[in-house]
Design a protein around this motif. Structure first.
Motif, PDB file in Angstrom:
ATOM      1  N   ASP A   1       0.832  -1.191   0.000  1.00 58.00           N
ATOM      2  CA  ASP A   1       0.000   0.000   0.000  1.00 58.00           C
ATOM      3  C   ASP A   1       0.873   1.250   0.000  1.00 58.00           C
ATOM      4  O   ASP A   1       1.897   1.304   0.670  1.00 58.00           O
ATOM      5  N   THR A   2       0.462   2.231  -0.761  1.00 57.40           N
ATOM      6  CA  THR A   2       1.186   3.507  -0.782  1.00 57.40           C
ATOM      7  C   THR A   2       0.380   4.526  -0.003  1.00 57.40           C
ATOM      8  O   THR A   2      -0.860   4.511  -0.025  1.00 57.40           O
ATOM      9  N   PRO A   3       1.055   5.391   0.691  1.00 57.46           N
ATOM     10  CA  PRO A   3       0.323   6.379   1.474  1.00 57.46           C
ATOM     11  C   PRO A   3      -0.456   7.314   0.571  1.00 57.46           C
ATOM     12  O   PRO A   3      -0.058   7.608  -0.556  1.00 57.46           O
ATOM     13  N   ASP A   4      -1.596   7.750   1.056  1.00 56.74           N
ATOM     14  CA  ASP A   4      -2.415   8.678   0.287  1.00 56.74           C
ATOM     15  C   ASP A   4      -1.682  10.006   0.120  1.00 56.74           C
ATOM     16  O   ASP A   4      -0.978  10.464   1.027  1.00 56.74           O
ATOM     17  N   ALA A   5      -1.854  10.603  -1.063  1.00 61.36           N
ATOM     18  CA  ALA A   5      -1.244  11.914  -1.293  1.00 61.36           C
ATOM     19  C   ALA A   5      -1.915  12.930  -0.378  1.00 61.36           C
ATOM     20  O   ALA A   5      -3.105  12.825  -0.085  1.00 61.36           O
ATOM     21  N   PRO A   6      -1.158  13.892   0.104  1.00 65.09           N
ATOM     22  CA  PRO A   6      -1.761  14.895   0.976  1.00 65.09           C
ATOM     23  C   PRO A   6      -2.856  15.667   0.254  1.00 65.09           C
ATOM     24  O   PRO A   6      -2.722  16.022  -0.921  1.00 65.09           O
ATOM     25  N   ARG A   7      -3.937  15.879   0.947  1.00 65.27           N
ATOM     26  CA  ARG A   7      -5.073  16.564   0.351  1.00 65.27           C
ATOM     27  C   ARG A   7      -4.769  18.051   0.226  1.00 65.27           C
ATOM     28  O   ARG A   7      -4.257  18.680   1.148  1.00 65.27           O
ATOM     29  N   ARG A   8      -5.080  18.619  -0.945  1.00 67.31           N
ATOM     30  CA  ARG A   8      -4.832  20.037  -1.170  1.00 67.31           C
ATOM     31  C   ARG A   8      -5.847  20.875  -0.410  1.00 67.31           C
ATOM     32  O   ARG A   8      -6.980  20.467  -0.180  1.00 67.31           O
ATOM     33  N   LYS A   9      -5.416  22.056  -0.031  1.00 66.44           N
ATOM     34  CA  LYS A   9      -6.332  22.983   0.627  1.00 66.44           C
ATOM     35  C   LYS A   9      -7.446  23.363  -0.340  1.00 66.44           C
ATOM     36  O   LYS A   9      -7.231  23.526  -1.553  1.00 66.44           O
ATOM     37  N   ARG A  10      -8.635  23.504   0.191  1.00 60.32           N
ATOM     38  CA  ARG A  10      -9.775  23.879  -0.639  1.00 60.32           C
ATOM     39  C   ARG A  10      -9.529  25.245  -1.293  1.00 60.32           C
ATOM     40  O   ARG A  10      -9.907  25.469  -2.447  1.00 60.32           O
ATOM     41  N   THR A  11      -8.854  26.123  -0.550  1.00 67.69           N
ATOM     42  CA  THR A  11      -8.543  27.451  -1.106  1.00 67.69           C
ATOM     43  C   THR A  11      -7.709  27.334  -2.375  1.00 67.69           C
ATOM     44  O   THR A  11      -7.979  27.999  -3.377  1.00 67.69           O
ATOM     45  N   ASP A  12      -6.689  26.475  -2.352  1.00 66.45           N
ATOM     46  CA  ASP A  12      -5.817  26.305  -3.524  1.00 66.45           C
ATOM     47  C   ASP A  12      -6.593  25.732  -4.702  1.00 66.45           C
ATOM     48  O   ASP A  12      -6.348  26.102  -5.860  1.00 66.45           O
ATOM     49  N   GLU A  13      -7.518  24.818  -4.423  1.00 63.17           N
ATOM     50  CA  GLU A  13      -8.336  24.236  -5.491  1.00 63.17           C
ATOM     51  C   GLU A  13      -9.186  25.314  -6.161  1.00 63.17           C
ATOM     52  O   GLU A  13      -9.328  25.340  -7.392  1.00 63.17           O
ATOM     53  N   ILE A  14      -9.746  26.212  -5.360  1.00 68.83           N
ATOM     54  CA  ILE A  14     -10.581  27.278  -5.909  1.00 68.83           C
ATOM     55  C   ILE A  14      -9.729  28.260  -6.707  1.00 68.83           C
ATOM     56  O   ILE A  14     -10.138  28.737  -7.772  1.00 68.83           O
ATOM     57  N   VAL A  15      -8.526  28.585  -6.200  1.00 64.54           N
ATOM     58  CA  VAL A  15      -7.612  29.466  -6.931  1.00 64.54           C
ATOM     59  C   VAL A  15      -7.341  28.899  -8.323  1.00 64.54           C
ATOM     60  O   VAL A  15      -7.430  29.612  -9.334  1.00 64.54           O
ATOM     61  N   ASP A  16      -7.018  27.610  -8.394  1.00 65.25           N
ATOM     62  CA  ASP A  16      -6.721  26.982  -9.693  1.00 65.25           C
ATOM     63  C   ASP A  16      -7.952  26.965 -10.586  1.00 65.25           C
ATOM     64  O   ASP A  16      -7.859  27.178 -11.803  1.00 65.25           O
ATOM     65  N   ALA A  17      -9.115  26.722  -9.990  1.00 65.09           N
ATOM     66  CA  ALA A  17     -10.354  26.683 -10.770  1.00 65.09           C
ATOM     67  C   ALA A  17     -10.668  28.053 -11.368  1.00 65.09           C
ATOM     68  O   ALA A  17     -11.098  28.159 -12.527  1.00 65.09           O
TER      69      ALA A  17
END
Length: 253
Positions: free
Chosen positions: A4-20
């Protein structure tokens, strides 16, 4: 046996909105002056709280991509990111790092010959006229400190004009940024302000040969001239820096 590989760290919701929002700006061909939807509409669209959307807009404003205006008719508006603003942000990143003349010329020697070659087919008579006009700024001894400074800036501006005709926008930006660093670096400012005369004949000869080779669209010659010019410029700057250090040490004794 799979591991098993560790889950990738979840991005901040703020950063997701910035990219969107950035993707929306590109997709909808928004231009400087266009207004983004109101905060409440963005919050509803992205299923996020107003505080999260406000943080995302603040991030975009810090990046220089939007500006916000309060009051009637206010909101978030697309801003034009100028080359100067982008360079200022990069300069801030380098502010606390040790940057040397050698660091800058290591890149100039690699990039400016490529930029000059790529400019061959785009440069026009106005460009050649600008290059020749700049040479006249520093083809004679300066009358005073102000003219001495103006001459050093014009020498760098010559290369800025060449790079501005490069067919690769990233290459042009990097060359301009390196030239900006040479204008702003503290040790370079000290060198430029020294009263000792500077023999510019070799540099001007390189530049006039470069103009002639660019007119004839001789890519091989353009690259060779610019490479030799950058090597000479680096050697001259390092020699002046060494002289400056010697004077500092002698004055300290």
């Amino acid at each position: 046996m799979s591991q098993d590989t560790p889950d990738a760290p979840r991005r901040k919701r703020t950063d997701e909105i910035v990219d969107a929002i950035k993707e929306t700006i590109i997709r909808d061909n928004l231009v400087p002056g266009d207004r983004l939807p109101q905060e409440k509409d963005l919050a509803q669209h992205y299923a996020a709280g107003k505080g999260t959307v406000r943080e995302a807009l603040k991030s975009l404003e810090v990046q220089g991509l939007i500006r916000t205006k309060t009051g009637p008719g206010g909101g978030a508006f697309i801003e034009s990111m100028t080359e100067t603003r982008a360079m200022s942000l990069l300069s801030n990143y380098l502010f606390t790092r040790e940057l040397s003349i050698g660091n800058i010329y290591a890149l100039r020697k690699a990039l400016e010959p490529i930029a000059a070659v790529s400019a061959i087919h785009a440069i026009d008579e106005a460009g050649f006229a600008r290059l020749n006009q700049l040479i006249t700024v520093y083809d004679h001894p300066p009358a005073d400190d102000d003219e001495r400074w103006a001459q050093r800036m014009a020498e760098l501006d010559f290369h800025g004009v060449v790079a501005s005709y490069a067919d690769n926008v990233l290459l042009a930006f990097l060359c301009h940024f390196l030239q900006r660093l040479l204008k702003d670096l503290a040790v370079c400012k000290d060198i430029y302000q020294r009263p000792e005369p500077v023999d510019r004949r070799v540099g001007i000869n390189f530049q006039r040969r470069l103009i002639d080779a660019m007119r004839h669209k001789d890519a091989e010659e353009v690259e060779a001239i610019m490479r030799a010019h950058m090597q000479h410029a680096e050697a001259s700057m390092l020699a002046l820096e060494a002289t400056l250090e010697e004077r500092f040490l002698s004055d300290s004794v």
